[in-house]
Design an enzyme around this catalytic site. Structure first.
Site, PDB file in Angstrom:
ATOM      1  CG  HIS A 305      24.645  39.694  52.949  1.00 20.65           C
ATOM      2  ND1 HIS A 305      24.096  38.875  51.999  1.00 20.65           N
ATOM      3  CD2 HIS A 305      23.667  40.529  53.337  1.00 20.65           C
ATOM      4  CE1 HIS A 305      22.833  39.192  51.839  1.00 20.65           C
ATOM      5  NE2 HIS A 305      22.540  40.197  52.645  1.00 20.65           N
ATOM      6  CD  GLU A 546      42.551  49.553  37.868  1.00 24.59           C
ATOM      7  OE1 GLU A 546      42.304  49.754  39.059  1.00 24.59           O
ATOM      8  OE2 GLU A 546      41.925  48.745  37.166  1.00 24.59           O
ATOM      9  CG  ASP A 570      44.319  48.258  41.799  1.00 23.42           C
ATOM     10  OD1 ASP A 570      44.932  47.615  42.670  1.00 23.42           O
ATOM     11  OD2 ASP A 570      43.213  47.928  41.351  1.00 23.42           O
ATOM     12  CB  CYS A 617      36.104  55.404  39.935  1.00 25.59           C
ATOM     13  SG  CYS A 617      37.224  54.255  39.131  1.00 25.59           S
TER      14      CYS A 617
HETATM   15  C1  PEP Z   1      40.956  51.493  42.002  1.00 28.65           C
HETATM   16  O1  PEP Z   1      41.841  50.634  41.851  1.00 28.65           O
HETATM   17  O2  PEP Z   1      41.177  52.662  42.329  1.00 28.65           O
HETATM   18  C2  PEP Z   1      39.543  51.130  41.835  1.00 28.65           C
HETATM   19  C3  PEP Z   1      38.593  52.026  41.871  1.00 28.65           C
HETATM   20  O3  PEP Z   1      39.251  49.831  41.662  1.00 28.65           O
HETATM   21  P1  PEP Z   1      39.266  48.717  42.801  1.00 28.65           P
HETATM   22  O4  PEP Z   1      39.364  49.399  44.127  1.00 28.65           O
HETATM   23  O5  PEP Z   1      37.961  47.985  42.636  1.00 28.65           O
HETATM   24  O6  PEP Z   1      40.456  47.892  42.427  1.00 28.65           O
HETATM   25 MG    MG Z   2      41.470  48.818  40.774  1.00 24.10          MG
END
Ligand code: PEP
Ligand code: MG
Length: 659
Positions: A305, A546, A570, A617
């Site tokens: 939080h 990933e 990842d 992302c």
């Molecule tokens: C990633 O693995 O790059 C990703 C965006 O997902 P997370 O960081 O939530 O595993």
């Molecule tokens: Mg990930």
């Protein structure tokens, strides 16, 4: 007179619904009890009701005895059978104790010190940015009772004193709730505390102890410990976290009795670095966030939080320091680097100058970047690059919009699941996804299906003990094994898709069959919704790239999905075989390593050849030094934390002018 029923109240009789139930019960003269598994408690005490731990879909009996027993039964059964009972804007919010309780904060002392000397500590980089300022240590003192037995003639006066103190605490909480400035989340936190203060379980227990000769402060401490222990003993994460709320209320009552003010955050100096082992619910609700320069905490992690609030207010934060935070108790000044998770105690002149320079440069950069908020980055060839936001809760929408996000490239749904004491219902999920869709329309909102793993347990799903949770039962693997959970999320997404801009992506895909099985479930959900007459629409289905396997089968995957989103966080750890959470191998965990860059390029090539959108992302999407490379590879969407958006737009615009 009694009647049994199955509880339909969403998530059962947890804090707010329990209080509402009690309020309803108190409106009747009759004695009313609620019975579960043979255990009966008064329906007029919310603490006792919460401790009964009544969950959604459990059978209970309501027992009423008195002149208006029939009416009481009617009303109370009606309440229990209403899925939306007790749900209002206050109920949406969670106690921070709950959020923090679910955190995977490192064990105390387990985080190695930052390089560069004894006055440097390393914790979890929870909110980006640099800060340097006076330390404001927030370590509220322990409270002790008088430790003597009262004389008989003192008891009545002590009870009066105690009741006045309880009244003062309730009034203070009511006053806080009346403030317009309180956000919905903070309001829920204070309301939960007020309910405990207003309940006769804590006060009744304490009064009993005073009657037995204990002074009021000792009585409150003992009573709070007794009730908190009961909450801790219940087999339910959410109720366990209520123990902290009971202690927080007990503390407030004691402070009034002692005529002391809590170490208040109200007087925090402008630009100070707030240092605490943990920041309690009450403190958090009252903190003047605009004045806080940075936050350093023993507890908490990147999704706690505190982290979410810090990020949405643009306050740099380093959390999860464990016992190391004690080294900061006597610090005069603190410098913190929220990007790397470093904290420097009483920095020397050179470090001060360095940080002052970084803070100034960051402020200057931020000011210079605001002109990019409304820019739509376009390349010389006319291609538009979508710069979207990664968020994990509705509270972050504002920060993303403020930054100029062109939609959401990654909505992490884990928080939605981790915040609640039971798995979130389909209705609740559909409302959340719809709220996101509406907030960003006509831009796309990409919702990632649940990506939870053995290292982050959530209430309602039993995870096996795993030697290597990152290589285990997580993401799409778990979802496909638990169609009850997965279909609820897919149905909610199909319902929210009526807004037209929802897209869905699957995490941790490593085999084509995972996409195909998901499609079967989506079709099943669609048929069910159709048969039920529930409005719904289809959505584009994409995958995160990933895992190394996904990269290697990218050409085949591209034929079956609508888009790729590269998860570099990842992907880097799996390509390099270097744990993303292990600082000792941090050097290997480098997205710019040629191995990782070539995996990204292979993915982009496969996606472009198949004519599908390729986005990113992972954290690397927001790196201005890499953006041009990614865009040249063919990526047309980059999604990042809101704080990086304007900088990324600038980097893309620079490409356009450089040709
Ligand atoms: C990633 O693995 O790059 C990703 C965006 O997902 P997370 O960081 O939530 O595993
Ligand atoms: Mg990930």
């Amino acid at each position: 007179m009694e009647r049994s029923t199955i509880v339909r109240v969403h998530e059962g009789l947890h804090a707010r619904p329990a209080t509402r139930f009690v309020k309803l019960a108190k409106g009747f003269e009759s004695d009313v009890e609620l019975v579960k598994d043979g255990k009966a408690v008064s329906a007029k005490s919310s603490v006792k009701l919460m401790l009964l731990a009544v969950k959604e879909n459990q059978e209970v009996t309501v027992r009423a005895n008195g002149a208006d027993a029939i009416e009481a039964l009617e009303a109370l059964i009606g309440y229990l059978e209403n899925p939306r009972a007790g749900l209002d804007d206050e109920a949406e919010a969670q106690s921070p104790a709950n959020d923090a309780g679910q955190e995977a904060a490192p064990a105390p002392g387990s985080v190695p010190a930052a390089p560069g000397g004894a006055n440097r500590l390393r914790g979890v980089a929870a909110s980006e940015g640099f800060a340097i300022g006076p330390a404001f240590a927030h370590f509220p003192p322990d409270i002790a009772g008088q430790g003597r037995m009262l004389r008989a003639e003192e008891i009545k006066g002590e009870i009066d004193r105690f009741r006045t103190a309880v009244g003062a605490v309730q009034a203070r909480m009511d006053h806080a709730l009346a403030q317009d400035s309180l956000s919905a989340g903070d309001r829920g936190i204070v309301a939960a505390l007020r309910d405990i203060a207003a309940d006769n379980s804590l006060t009744g227990e304490a009064e009993g102890l005073i009657k037995g000769g204990n002074d009021a402060v000792s009585a409150v401490i003992t009573a709070a410990s007794t009730i908190a222990a009961e909450f801790s003993a219940v087999d339910d994460h959410y109720l366990n976290a209520r123990a902290d709320d009971v202690h927080a209320v007990g503390r407030q009552i004691c402070l009034v009795l002692l005529g002391q003010d809590d170490v208040s955050l109200e007087n925090i100096p402008e630009g100070a670095i707030l240092i605490a082992d943990d920041i309690g619910a009450w403190d958090l609700a009252r903190a003047p966030l605009k004045r806080i320069g940075g936050v350093v905490c023993g507890h908490g992690g990147a999704t706690s939080h505190i982290a979410i609030i810090a990020r949405s207010h643009g306050i740099p934060a380093v959390l999860g320091l464990g016992d190391q935070v004690n080294a900061l108790r006597t610090a005069r000044d603190v410098a913190l680097d929220g990007n790397a998770g470093h904290v420097i105690i009483d920095p020397d002149e050179a470090t001060r100058a360095d940080f002052a320079g970084r803070v100034e440069a960051a402020a200057k950069e931020r000011a210079g970047l605001t002109i990019f908020k409304t820019v739509t980055p376009k390349l010389a060839d006319g291609r538009i690059i979508e710069v979207a936001a990664n968020i994990g809760s509705l509270e972050e929408i504002e920060a993303a919009q403020e930054a100029g996000a062109m939609g959401i490239g990654l909505f992490r749904t884990e928080l939605l699941f981790m915040r609640h004491m039971h798995l979130p219902s389909e209705d609740m999920q559909a409302e959340t996804y719809a709220a996101l869709a509406k907030a960003f329309a006509p831009y796309p909102v990409i919702v990632r299906t649940l990506d939870i793993g053995g290292d982050k347990p959530i209430a309602g799903i039993e995870f096996p003990d795993e030697e290597n949770p990152f290589l285990g039962w997580r993401g799409i693997r778990m979802c496909l094994d638990r169609p009850d959970i997965f279909k609820r999320q897919l149905r909610a997404l199909l319902r929210a898709a009526v807004h037209g801009n929802i897209k869905v992506m699957l995490p941790m895909v490593s085999d084509l069959s995972e996409v195909r099985q998901t499609r079967v479930l989506v079709d099943e959900c669609t048929a069910e919704l159709k048969a039920e007459g529930v409005p719904h629409a289809s959505f584009d289905l994409g995958v995160m790239i990933e895992t190394p396997a996904a990269v290697l089968i990218a050409p085949a995957l591209a034929k079956e999905v609508a888009f790729f989103s590269i998860g570099t966080n990842d992907l880097t750890q799996y390509i390099m075989a270097a744990d993303r959470l292990n600082p000792t191998v941090a050097k290997l965990n480098d997205v710019t390593n040629p191995a990782v860059m070539s995996a990204i390029e292979m993915t982009a090539k496969a996606g472009v050849a198949a004519g599908i959108m390729v986005g990113m992302c992972g954290e690397a999407a927001g790196r201005p030094d890499l953006i041009a490379t990614f865009v040249k590879m063919g990526l047309t969407e980059l999604s990042m934390s809101p704080a990086s958006i304007q900088r990324a737009k600038k980097a893309i615009m620079a490409m356009a002018t450089e040709g």
